[in-house]
Design an enzyme around this catalytic site. Structure first.
Site, PDB file in Angstrom:
ATOM      1  N   TYR A  55       0.854  -1.200   0.000  1.00 57.84           N
ATOM      2  CA  TYR A  55       0.000   0.000   0.000  1.00 57.84           C
ATOM      3  C   TYR A  55       0.886   1.245   0.000  1.00 57.84           C
ATOM      4  O   TYR A  55       1.931   1.250   0.643  1.00 57.84           O
ATOM      5  CB  TYR A  55      -0.911  -0.016   1.239  1.00 57.84           C
ATOM      6  N   ASN A 134     -16.219   2.118   2.758  1.00 58.42           N
ATOM      7  CA  ASN A 134     -17.031   1.615   1.633  1.00 58.42           C
ATOM      8  C   ASN A 134     -18.197   2.524   1.217  1.00 58.42           C
ATOM      9  O   ASN A 134     -18.223   2.998   0.091  1.00 58.42           O
ATOM     10  CB  ASN A 134     -17.514   0.191   1.906  1.00 58.42           C
ATOM     11  N   ASN A 160     -20.593  -7.189  -5.726  1.00 52.55           N
ATOM     12  CA  ASN A 160     -20.914  -7.774  -4.413  1.00 52.55           C
ATOM     13  C   ASN A 160     -19.920  -7.339  -3.341  1.00 52.55           C
ATOM     14  O   ASN A 160     -19.984  -7.808  -2.209  1.00 52.55           O
ATOM     15  CB  ASN A 160     -20.945  -9.301  -4.508  1.00 52.55           C
ATOM     16  N   ARG A 183     -18.216 -11.909 -10.583  1.00 50.26           N
ATOM     17  CA  ARG A 183     -17.582 -13.108 -11.127  1.00 50.26           C
ATOM     18  C   ARG A 183     -18.571 -14.263 -11.072  1.00 50.26           C
ATOM     19  O   ARG A 183     -19.381 -14.353 -10.141  1.00 50.26           O
ATOM     20  CB  ARG A 183     -16.349 -13.478 -10.290  1.00 50.26           C
ATOM     21  N   ARG A 185     -19.977 -17.938 -10.387  1.00 49.05           N
ATOM     22  CA  ARG A 185     -19.775 -18.848  -9.251  1.00 49.05           C
ATOM     23  C   ARG A 185     -20.910 -19.854  -9.236  1.00 49.05           C
ATOM     24  O   ARG A 185     -21.978 -19.590  -9.806  1.00 49.05           O
ATOM     25  CB  ARG A 185     -19.730 -18.072  -7.929  1.00 49.05           C
ATOM     26  N   TYR A 255     -11.352   2.480  -8.850  1.00 48.06           N
ATOM     27  CA  TYR A 255     -11.066   2.643  -7.418  1.00 48.06           C
ATOM     28  C   TYR A 255     -10.451   1.401  -6.805  1.00 48.06           C
ATOM     29  O   TYR A 255      -9.986   1.429  -5.659  1.00 48.06           O
ATOM     30  CB  TYR A 255     -12.331   3.045  -6.655  1.00 48.06           C
ATOM     31  N   GLY A 257      -8.338  -2.634  -7.762  1.00 53.09           N
ATOM     32  CA  GLY A 257      -7.668  -3.447  -8.785  1.00 53.09           C
ATOM     33  C   GLY A 257      -7.656  -4.903  -8.364  1.00 53.09           C
ATOM     34  O   GLY A 257      -6.610  -5.536  -8.350  1.00 53.09           O
ATOM     35  N   MET A 258      -8.832  -5.421  -7.998  1.00 52.76           N
ATOM     36  CA  MET A 258      -8.902  -6.752  -7.397  1.00 52.76           C
ATOM     37  C   MET A 258      -8.299  -7.849  -8.267  1.00 52.76           C
ATOM     38  O   MET A 258      -7.785  -8.822  -7.749  1.00 52.76           O
ATOM     39  CB  MET A 258     -10.354  -7.115  -7.040  1.00 52.76           C
ATOM     40  N   MET A 282     -10.363   7.444  -1.701  1.00 56.86           N
ATOM     41  CA  MET A 282     -11.094   8.084  -0.596  1.00 56.86           C
ATOM     42  C   MET A 282     -10.144   8.885   0.294  1.00 56.86           C
ATOM     43  O   MET A 282     -10.494   9.975   0.748  1.00 56.86           O
ATOM     44  CB  MET A 282     -11.792   6.979   0.225  1.00 56.86           C
TER      45      MET A 282
HETATM   46  P1  NDP Z   1     -14.665  -6.414  -0.204  1.00 52.19           P
HETATM   47  O1  NDP Z   1     -13.676  -7.185   0.581  1.00 52.19           O
HETATM   48  O2  NDP Z   1     -15.981  -6.101   0.392  1.00 52.19           O
HETATM   49  O3  NDP Z   1     -14.941  -7.186  -1.577  1.00 52.19           O
HETATM   50  C1  NDP Z   1     -13.919  -7.629  -2.406  1.00 52.19           C
HETATM   51  C2  NDP Z   1     -14.478  -7.724  -3.812  1.00 52.19           C
HETATM   52  O4  NDP Z   1     -13.446  -8.069  -4.728  1.00 52.19           O
HETATM   53  C3  NDP Z   1     -15.562  -8.752  -3.989  1.00 52.19           C
HETATM   54  O5  NDP Z   1     -16.527  -8.227  -4.860  1.00 52.19           O
HETATM   55  C4  NDP Z   1     -14.827  -9.903  -4.641  1.00 52.19           C
HETATM   56  O6  NDP Z   1     -15.679 -10.639  -5.461  1.00 52.19           O
HETATM   57  C5  NDP Z   1     -13.861  -9.158  -5.521  1.00 52.19           C
HETATM   58  N1  NDP Z   1     -12.670  -9.945  -5.871  1.00 52.19           N
HETATM   59  C6  NDP Z   1     -11.824 -10.573  -5.034  1.00 52.19           C
HETATM   60  N2  NDP Z   1     -10.818 -11.144  -5.728  1.00 52.19           N
HETATM   61  C7  NDP Z   1     -11.050 -10.863  -7.028  1.00 52.19           C
HETATM   62  C8  NDP Z   1     -10.379 -11.164  -8.238  1.00 52.19           C
HETATM   63  N3  NDP Z   1      -9.254 -11.878  -8.240  1.00 52.19           N
HETATM   64  N4  NDP Z   1     -10.907 -10.722  -9.391  1.00 52.19           N
HETATM   65  C9  NDP Z   1     -12.042 -10.003  -9.404  1.00 52.19           C
HETATM   66  N5  NDP Z   1     -12.714  -9.674  -8.288  1.00 52.19           N
HETATM   67  C10 NDP Z   1     -12.232 -10.099  -7.118  1.00 52.19           C
HETATM   68  O7  NDP Z   1     -13.933  -5.116  -0.729  1.00 52.19           O
HETATM   69  P2  NDP Z   1     -14.217  -3.559  -0.608  1.00 52.19           P
HETATM   70  O8  NDP Z   1     -15.549  -3.228  -1.106  1.00 52.19           O
HETATM   71  O9  NDP Z   1     -13.823  -3.103   0.726  1.00 52.19           O
HETATM   72  O10 NDP Z   1     -13.138  -3.052  -1.656  1.00 52.19           O
HETATM   73  C11 NDP Z   1     -13.230  -3.427  -3.024  1.00 52.19           C
HETATM   74  C12 NDP Z   1     -12.044  -2.830  -3.769  1.00 52.19           C
HETATM   75  O11 NDP Z   1     -12.138  -1.435  -3.706  1.00 52.19           O
HETATM   76  C13 NDP Z   1     -10.674  -3.181  -3.191  1.00 52.19           C
HETATM   77  O12 NDP Z   1      -9.763  -3.283  -4.254  1.00 52.19           O
HETATM   78  C14 NDP Z   1     -10.356  -1.999  -2.333  1.00 52.19           C
HETATM   79  O13 NDP Z   1      -8.985  -1.817  -2.136  1.00 52.19           O
HETATM   80  C15 NDP Z   1     -10.961  -0.892  -3.163  1.00 52.19           C
HETATM   81  N6  NDP Z   1     -11.336   0.282  -2.410  1.00 52.19           N
HETATM   82  C16 NDP Z   1     -10.794   1.450  -2.826  1.00 52.19           C
HETATM   83  C17 NDP Z   1     -11.114   2.628  -2.213  1.00 52.19           C
HETATM   84  C18 NDP Z   1     -10.544   3.881  -2.731  1.00 52.19           C
HETATM   85  O14 NDP Z   1     -10.591   4.887  -2.053  1.00 52.19           O
HETATM   86  N7  NDP Z   1      -9.967   3.873  -3.912  1.00 52.19           N
HETATM   87  C19 NDP Z   1     -11.990   2.668  -1.047  1.00 52.19           C
HETATM   88  C20 NDP Z   1     -12.605   1.381  -0.739  1.00 52.19           C
HETATM   89  C21 NDP Z   1     -12.242   0.233  -1.394  1.00 52.19           C
HETATM   90  P3  NDP Z   1     -15.773 -12.256  -5.449  1.00 52.19           P
HETATM   91  O15 NDP Z   1     -16.968 -12.578  -4.624  1.00 52.19           O
HETATM   92  O16 NDP Z   1     -15.938 -12.566  -6.881  1.00 52.19           O
HETATM   93  O17 NDP Z   1     -14.487 -12.781  -4.854  1.00 52.19           O
END
Ligand code: NDP
Length: 355
Positions: A55, A134, A160, A183, A185, A255, A257-258, A282
């Site tokens: 980070y 969030n 989700n 995604r 499932r 926001y 890059g999961m 944020m």
């Molecule tokens: P959550 O932990 O609530 O959810 C994670 C999400 O990521 C789920 O929808 C999950 O879906 C998905 N995910 C996990 N692994 C993968 C993958 N390999 N490919 C695609 N999707 C995937 O997360 P948050 O809502 O807290 O945060 C979501 C994202 O937003 C994070 O990257 C976080 O860092 C970012 N974020 C950024 C902020 C900003 O200020 N820029 C503020 C808040 C969050 P699945 O069910 O398919 O696994």
């Protein structure tokens, strides 16, 4: 002196390997200090990235603590105030203003100026503990990038996620329709109904997002207009496919890059459709806006929570004082399980510590 458990780390690595339970005491209460007891604190993806050392904001490791206390977000109850603090009382609920103050601990001491008091009447600890990351991100992204009006449609992937759930609910409350990409499932049908219960209009898988009949359904949802806003949590192909569904002059806001894949923007969307691409963080918004602007947004979000328009994120609770958690070793095992669970995909649950 009393000591309190805290989750501490002193090097970067796999969260479940590096976090340890440490007993910390609080310094004597200074005039402008406030002692708090945390009620709840979530494990967000950014917390995991901080522990992994990936980070951009780094913690300060201190000798007193033997490292840094993990955790960025949480809600706490005031347990003692210094003699100069007249606008906070024991029992008030507060949120830390600075990011990365170390919220995965039962007790902490803050300077009065580093806390925001909240009106928690009718607001659950889970909602208060998760509101600043969030729902706040969702709030800013839906409002600040594209001029949306009633009946307009927005797109989002990672629908989700905690942010995604808030986007659906805020959009619903503000009269905006949502196309939600998740995604694929085995239990997709179940997830789809859960998202629809939150107010999602269309819920589709990544694969479906590429199909022509989906483009037609999206257009129909917008009564002939394609969406003007796309919220990108994932990157990679997921984002590219989503952007193809944007209308002329549309905005994509990245926001998260999961997928850990770079973002590929279709050239034709830039040239012929005047695509606008933005990033949102944020933390930057908080740094660039006043505490009163932050308080106004939170007030709005808490009002929606009270009215049942913003529900708690789907979650699982990890209770520090749960039955069966014996000693610091037991607590360490519980915490390591919680962070490991938070690092897994496909759970659709926010992992939350309660104290
Ligand atoms: P959550 O932990 O609530 O959810 C994670 C999400 O990521 C789920 O929808 C999950 O879906 C998905 N995910 C996990 N692994 C993968 C993958 N390999 N490919 C695609 N999707 C995937 O997360 P948050 O809502 O807290 O945060 C979501 C994202 O937003 C994070 O990257 C976080 O860092 C970012 N974020 C950024 C902020 C900003 O200020 N820029 C503020 C808040 C969050 P699945 O069910 O398919 O696994």
């Amino acid at each position: 002196t009393a000591t309190y458990p805290a989750l501490v780390y002193s090097k970067y690595g796999r969260p479940e390997d590096i976090l340890r339970v440490s007993r910390l005491s609080l310094p004597p209460l200074a005039k402008s200090s406030v002692n708090v007891q945390f009620l709840a604190a979530p494990i967000n993806p950014a917390d995991i990235n901080v522990l992994q050392g990936t980070y951009p904001v780094k913690p300060t490791f201190s000798d007193d603590i033997g490292g840094a206390v993990a955790g960025n977000e949480g809600v706490a109850r005031v347990v003692a105030v210094g003699s100069d603090v007249h606008d906070l009382s024991v029992g008030d609920w507060v949120l830390p203003l600075a990011s990365g103050s170390g919220t995965w601990r039962t007790h902490a001491q803050y300077s009065r100026d580093d806390l925001l008091q909240i009106d928690h009447d009718g607001v659950s600890p889970i909602t208060a503990a998760t509101v600043t990351v969030n729902p706040s991100t969702a709030y800013r992204m839906v409002r600040d990038f594209a001029p949306l009006k009633t009946g307009d449609v927005l797109l989002q992937n990672g629908a989700n996620s905690g942010v995604g759930q808030a986007v659906i609910q805020l959009a619903r409350a503000w009269g905006i329709r949502t196309v939600n990409i998740v995604r694929s499932r085995p239990n997709f049908g179940e997830l789809k109904s859960e998202l629809q219960e939150l107010g999602a209009d269309l819920v589709i898988t990544e694969d479906e997002a590429r199909r022509p009949e989906i483009a037609a359904a999206v257009k129909e949802l917008g009564e002939g207009h394609m969406p003007s806003l796309a919220l990108n949590c994932v990157g990679g192909k997921s984002a590219t496919n989503m952007i193809r569904l944007l209308g002329h002059g549309g905005h994509v806001v990245t926001y998260g890059g999961m997928s850990r894949e770079p973002l590929t923007l279709p050239t034709s969307a830039f040239i012929f459709k005047d695509l606008k691409a933005h990033g949102f963080w944020m933390t930057r918004w908080y740094n660039e806006h006043s505490t009163s602007e932050r308080a106004a947004m939170l007030k709005d979000l808490f009002k929606m929570a009270r009215e049942g328009k913003l529900k708690e994120p789907w979650h699982r609770v990890w209770k520090f004082s749960a039955n069966g958690v014996k000693g610091d070793e037991g607590l360490q095992t519980l915490c390591r399980e919680a962070v490991a669970e938070a690092g897994k995909g496909l759970t659709s649950r926010k992992q939350i510590f309660t104290f």
